[in-house]
Design a protein around this motif. Sequence first.
Motif, mmCIF file in Angstrom:
data_model
loop_
_atom_site.group_PDB
_atom_site.id
_atom_site.type_symbol
_atom_site.label_atom_id
_atom_site.label_comp_id
_atom_site.label_asym_id
_atom_site.label_seq_id
_atom_site.Cartn_x
_atom_site.Cartn_y
_atom_site.Cartn_z
ATOM 1 N N ALA A 206 0.834 -1.194 0.000
ATOM 2 C CA ALA A 206 0.000 0.000 0.000
ATOM 3 C C ALA A 206 0.871 1.247 0.000
ATOM 4 O O ALA A 206 1.492 1.579 1.007
ATOM 5 N N GLU A 207 0.898 1.934 -1.144
ATOM 6 C CA GLU A 207 1.658 3.170 -1.240
ATOM 7 C C GLU A 207 0.846 4.350 -0.691
ATOM 8 O O GLU A 207 -0.393 4.361 -0.766
ATOM 9 N N SER A 208 1.563 5.328 -0.189
ATOM 10 C CA SER A 208 0.941 6.557 0.282
ATOM 11 C C SER A 208 1.956 7.689 0.184
ATOM 12 O O SER A 208 3.148 7.441 -0.017
ATOM 13 N N GLY A 209 1.475 8.903 0.332
ATOM 14 C CA GLY A 209 2.364 10.053 0.352
ATOM 15 C C GLY A 209 2.364 10.888 -0.906
ATOM 16 O O GLY A 209 3.016 11.941 -0.946
ATOM 17 N N GLY A 210 1.667 10.439 -1.928
ATOM 18 C CA GLY A 210 1.605 11.214 -3.160
ATOM 19 C C GLY A 210 0.671 12.401 -3.013
ATOM 20 O O GLY A 210 0.017 12.581 -1.981
ATOM 21 N N GLY A 211 0.620 13.216 -4.051
ATOM 22 C CA GLY A 211 -0.271 14.367 -4.027
ATOM 23 C C GLY A 211 0.154 15.414 -5.024
ATOM 24 O O GLY A 211 1.015 15.170 -5.875
ATOM 25 N N LEU A 212 -0.452 16.577 -4.891
ATOM 26 C CA LEU A 212 -0.127 17.713 -5.750
ATOM 27 C C LEU A 212 0.874 18.608 -5.032
ATOM 28 O O LEU A 212 0.590 19.068 -3.918
ATOM 29 N N VAL A 213 2.023 18.818 -5.653
ATOM 30 C CA VAL A 213 3.073 19.634 -5.045
ATOM 31 C C VAL A 213 3.603 20.615 -6.075
ATOM 32 O O VAL A 213 3.294 20.502 -7.263
ATOM 33 N N GLN A 214 4.412 21.542 -5.603
ATOM 34 C CA GLN A 214 5.018 22.521 -6.500
ATOM 35 C C GLN A 214 6.454 22.129 -6.817
ATOM 36 O O GLN A 214 7.113 21.427 -6.023
ATOM 37 N N ALA A 215 6.910 22.569 -7.944
ATOM 38 C CA ALA A 215 8.298 22.326 -8.317
ATOM 39 C C ALA A 215 9.224 22.837 -7.218
ATOM 40 O O ALA A 215 9.014 23.922 -6.673
ATOM 41 N N GLY A 216 10.213 22.023 -6.893
ATOM 42 C CA GLY A 216 11.153 22.358 -5.837
ATOM 43 C C GLY A 216 10.818 21.756 -4.488
ATOM 44 O O GLY A 216 11.675 21.713 -3.596
ATOM 45 N N ASP A 217 9.592 21.292 -4.335
ATOM 46 C CA ASP A 217 9.191 20.660 -3.080
ATOM 47 C C ASP A 217 9.823 19.281 -2.940
ATOM 48 O O ASP A 217 10.414 18.747 -3.891
ATOM 49 N N SER A 218 9.649 18.706 -1.764
ATOM 50 C CA SER A 218 10.088 17.333 -1.491
ATOM 51 C C SER A 218 8.891 16.507 -1.049
ATOM 52 O O SER A 218 7.903 17.033 -0.518
ATOM 53 N N LEU A 219 8.999 15.210 -1.281
ATOM 54 C CA LEU A 219 7.971 14.268 -0.857
ATOM 55 C C LEU A 219 8.641 13.038 -0.315
ATOM 56 O O LEU A 219 9.730 12.660 -0.775
ATOM 57 N N ARG A 220 7.986 12.385 0.624
ATOM 58 C CA ARG A 220 8.414 11.050 1.030
ATOM 59 C C ARG A 220 7.247 10.109 0.803
ATOM 60 O O ARG A 220 6.201 10.227 1.441
ATOM 61 N N LEU A 221 7.444 9.202 -0.112
ATOM 62 C CA LEU A 221 6.458 8.169 -0.376
ATOM 63 C C LEU A 221 6.717 6.976 0.534
ATOM 64 O O LEU A 221 7.877 6.640 0.813
ATOM 65 N N SER A 222 5.646 6.348 0.971
ATOM 66 C CA SER A 222 5.747 5.163 1.822
ATOM 67 C C SER A 222 5.034 3.998 1.159
ATOM 68 O O SER A 222 4.084 4.190 0.399
ATOM 69 N N VAL B 258 8.802 0.437 3.108
ATOM 70 C CA VAL B 258 9.875 0.980 2.276
ATOM 71 C C VAL B 258 9.487 2.406 1.909
ATOM 72 O O VAL B 258 8.304 2.709 1.718
ATOM 73 N N TYR B 259 10.496 3.254 1.815
ATOM 74 C CA TYR B 259 10.271 4.668 1.575
ATOM 75 C C TYR B 259 11.005 5.128 0.311
ATOM 76 O O TYR B 259 12.022 4.543 -0.084
ATOM 77 N N LEU B 260 10.481 6.195 -0.271
ATOM 78 C CA LEU B 260 11.185 6.869 -1.357
ATOM 79 C C LEU B 260 11.122 8.368 -1.085
ATOM 80 O O LEU B 260 10.046 8.962 -1.116
ATOM 81 N N GLN B 261 12.269 8.933 -0.785
ATOM 82 C CA GLN B 261 12.384 10.368 -0.599
ATOM 83 C C GLN B 261 12.708 11.000 -1.956
ATOM 84 O O GLN B 261 13.660 10.565 -2.618
ATOM 85 N N VAL B 262 11.920 11.990 -2.333
ATOM 86 C CA VAL B 262 12.156 12.676 -3.600
ATOM 87 C C VAL B 262 12.332 14.156 -3.313
ATOM 88 O O VAL B 262 11.438 14.795 -2.744
ATOM 89 N N ASP B 263 13.462 14.697 -3.665
ATOM 90 C CA ASP B 263 13.781 16.099 -3.415
ATOM 91 C C ASP B 263 13.795 16.888 -4.719
ATOM 92 O O ASP B 263 13.937 16.329 -5.799
#
Length: 130
Positions: A5-21, A79-84
């Motif tokens: 089960a993935e989570s953490g996505g959404g609408l963000v602005q360029a330059g932001d960071s996200l951590r998907l789980s 498991v995580y994915l950090q995206v910067d």
Amino acid sequence: QVQLAESGGGLVQAGDSLRLSCEVSGLTFDSYAMGWFRQAPGKEREFIAAIAWTGSSTYYADAMKGRFTISRDNAKNTVYLQVDSLKPEDTADYYCAASRPTLAQWLEGRPKDAADYIYWGQGTQVTVSS
């Protein structure tokens, strides 16, 4: 029943960071290598990163090195994915997946191949606005 089960996505602005789980159930988590893939509209699914059973070894697609970081917490079966520094071209559905490569296959880089993954999540959508 195996579930990813993935989570953490959404609408963000360029330059932001996200951590998907990606929370996993129904299997012995630390017996599986885990990977993240993404698929943008109209494009093929592409490999992002993979992490070995204990987290001691990782692979990244060349184009993903630097802004993407994969990690895992075996105590949480996650498991995580950090995206910067997100870019509009990062807009895609992001998927986690589980595989059971042998050590030799891992060392050969097989975790980069989507065909080697056994279980897949439903994906989480990431949209990056400019």
